[in-house]
Design a protein around this motif. Structure first.
Motif, PDB file in Angstrom:
ATOM      1  N   VAL A 138      -0.810  -5.603   7.428  1.00 38.33           N
ATOM      2  CA  VAL A 138      -0.797  -6.755   8.083  1.00 38.33           C
ATOM      3  C   VAL A 138      -0.711  -6.579   9.529  1.00 38.33           C
ATOM      4  O   VAL A 138       0.109  -5.698   9.912  1.00 38.33           O
ATOM      5  CB  VAL A 138       0.540  -7.767   7.750  1.00 38.33           C
ATOM      6  N   TRP A 146       3.907 -11.125   7.319  1.00 31.46           N
ATOM      7  CA  TRP A 146       5.000  -9.961   6.720  1.00 31.46           C
ATOM      8  C   TRP A 146       6.239 -10.436   6.318  1.00 31.46           C
ATOM      9  O   TRP A 146       6.808  -9.771   5.268  1.00 31.46           O
ATOM     10  CB  TRP A 146       4.812  -8.871   7.624  1.00 31.46           C
ATOM     11  N   ARG A 150       8.001 -10.019   2.430  1.00 36.67           N
ATOM     12  CA  ARG A 150       9.090  -9.439   2.063  1.00 36.67           C
ATOM     13  C   ARG A 150      10.059 -10.470   1.361  1.00 36.67           C
ATOM     14  O   ARG A 150      10.566  -9.813   0.443  1.00 36.67           O
ATOM     15  CB  ARG A 150      10.034  -9.296   3.724  1.00 36.67           C
ATOM     16  N   TRP A 156       8.870  -2.431   3.268  1.00 38.05           N
ATOM     17  CA  TRP A 156       7.994  -1.996   4.339  1.00 38.05           C
ATOM     18  C   TRP A 156       7.729  -0.481   4.178  1.00 38.05           C
ATOM     19  O   TRP A 156       8.538   0.342   3.681  1.00 38.05           O
ATOM     20  CB  TRP A 156       8.735  -1.937   5.605  1.00 38.05           C
ATOM     21  N   HIS A 173      -0.396  -2.267  12.977  1.00 33.93           N
ATOM     22  CA  HIS A 173      -0.265  -2.723  11.506  1.00 33.93           C
ATOM     23  C   HIS A 173       0.999  -2.246  10.865  1.00 33.93           C
ATOM     24  O   HIS A 173       1.339  -1.002  10.948  1.00 33.93           O
ATOM     25  CB  HIS A 173      -1.452  -2.590  10.590  1.00 33.93           C
ATOM     26  N   HIS A 176       2.715  -3.080   3.750  1.00 34.48           N
ATOM     27  CA  HIS A 176       3.872  -3.373   2.771  1.00 34.48           C
ATOM     28  C   HIS A 176       3.722  -3.029   1.336  1.00 34.48           C
ATOM     29  O   HIS A 176       2.393  -3.025   1.039  1.00 34.48           O
ATOM     30  CB  HIS A 176       4.153  -5.006   2.777  1.00 34.48           C
TER      31      HIS A 176
END
Length: 186
Positions: A138, A146, A150, A156, A173, A176
């Protein structure tokens, strides 16, 4: 965190005008930077609908109302993507990726994007039993995206430079990662 109920159903050709409208919606256009004309939508999404492309396309619905789109695909099906991603992070064998958008402005800020992401990851793992990971790059500036990743359970994984969807964005970027839970993990 309790997520709203979201159903994913396969995208149909009859949905393409709705998808075109979503792609033209300002916040979606900002991050997807995708042509929204009927011809462009058919050109870019028609091959998946016809089974000529491995990307699975789903409309996300809440309480029977469509609000978003999600794409699920094996990363290795796109060698140029593997080549771009590999300098940023390891791409595990069989890894999947997803792309998503919340097209209805009224659906934003209600947890529906997070629920859609969680549903897409679950669907990807169900449809690809050998896949152990879902990697989702992302743009660093797309904080809402992002954060939704999460909240959906991603961690991450890496950061680096990738070609942005919108050429106005810098290449920064974050990637994830979702990892398949084993039965002992619940």
């Amino acid at each position: 965190m309790e997520l709203p109920d979201v159903e994913l159903r396969p995208l149909r050709r009859a949905d393409l005008p709705l998808l075109g409208r979503w792609l033209a919606e300002p916040l979606v256009a900002r991050w997807w930077h995708h042509e929204s004309s009927p011809e462009a939508v058919e050109r870019d999404f028609g091959p998946s609908l016809d089974g000529e492309d491995v990307t699975a396309l789903y409309v996300a619905e809440h309480a029977g109302a469509p609000f978003g789109l999600v794409q699920v695909y094996p990363i290795e099906a796109y060698p140029e993507y593997v080549e771009e991603l590999t300098p940023v992070c390891a791409v595990p064998a069989g890894a999947l990726s997803i792309d998503y958008l919340v097209g209805e402005p009224s659906a934003r800020g209600r947890g529906l994007g997070t629920a859609m992401i969680a549903a897409a990851v679950a669907r990807g793992f169900a449809d690809h039993p050998a896949a152990q990971d879902v990697l989702v790059p992302v743009a660093l500036g797309n904080v809402a995206s992002w954060r939704a990743l999460r909240r959906a359970g991603a961690t991450w994984y890496a950061a680096g430079e990738l070609s942005p969807d919108n050429p106005e964005d810098p290449p920064d970027h974050v990637v994830h990662r979702f990892t398949r839970r084993t039965p002992s993990q619940g």
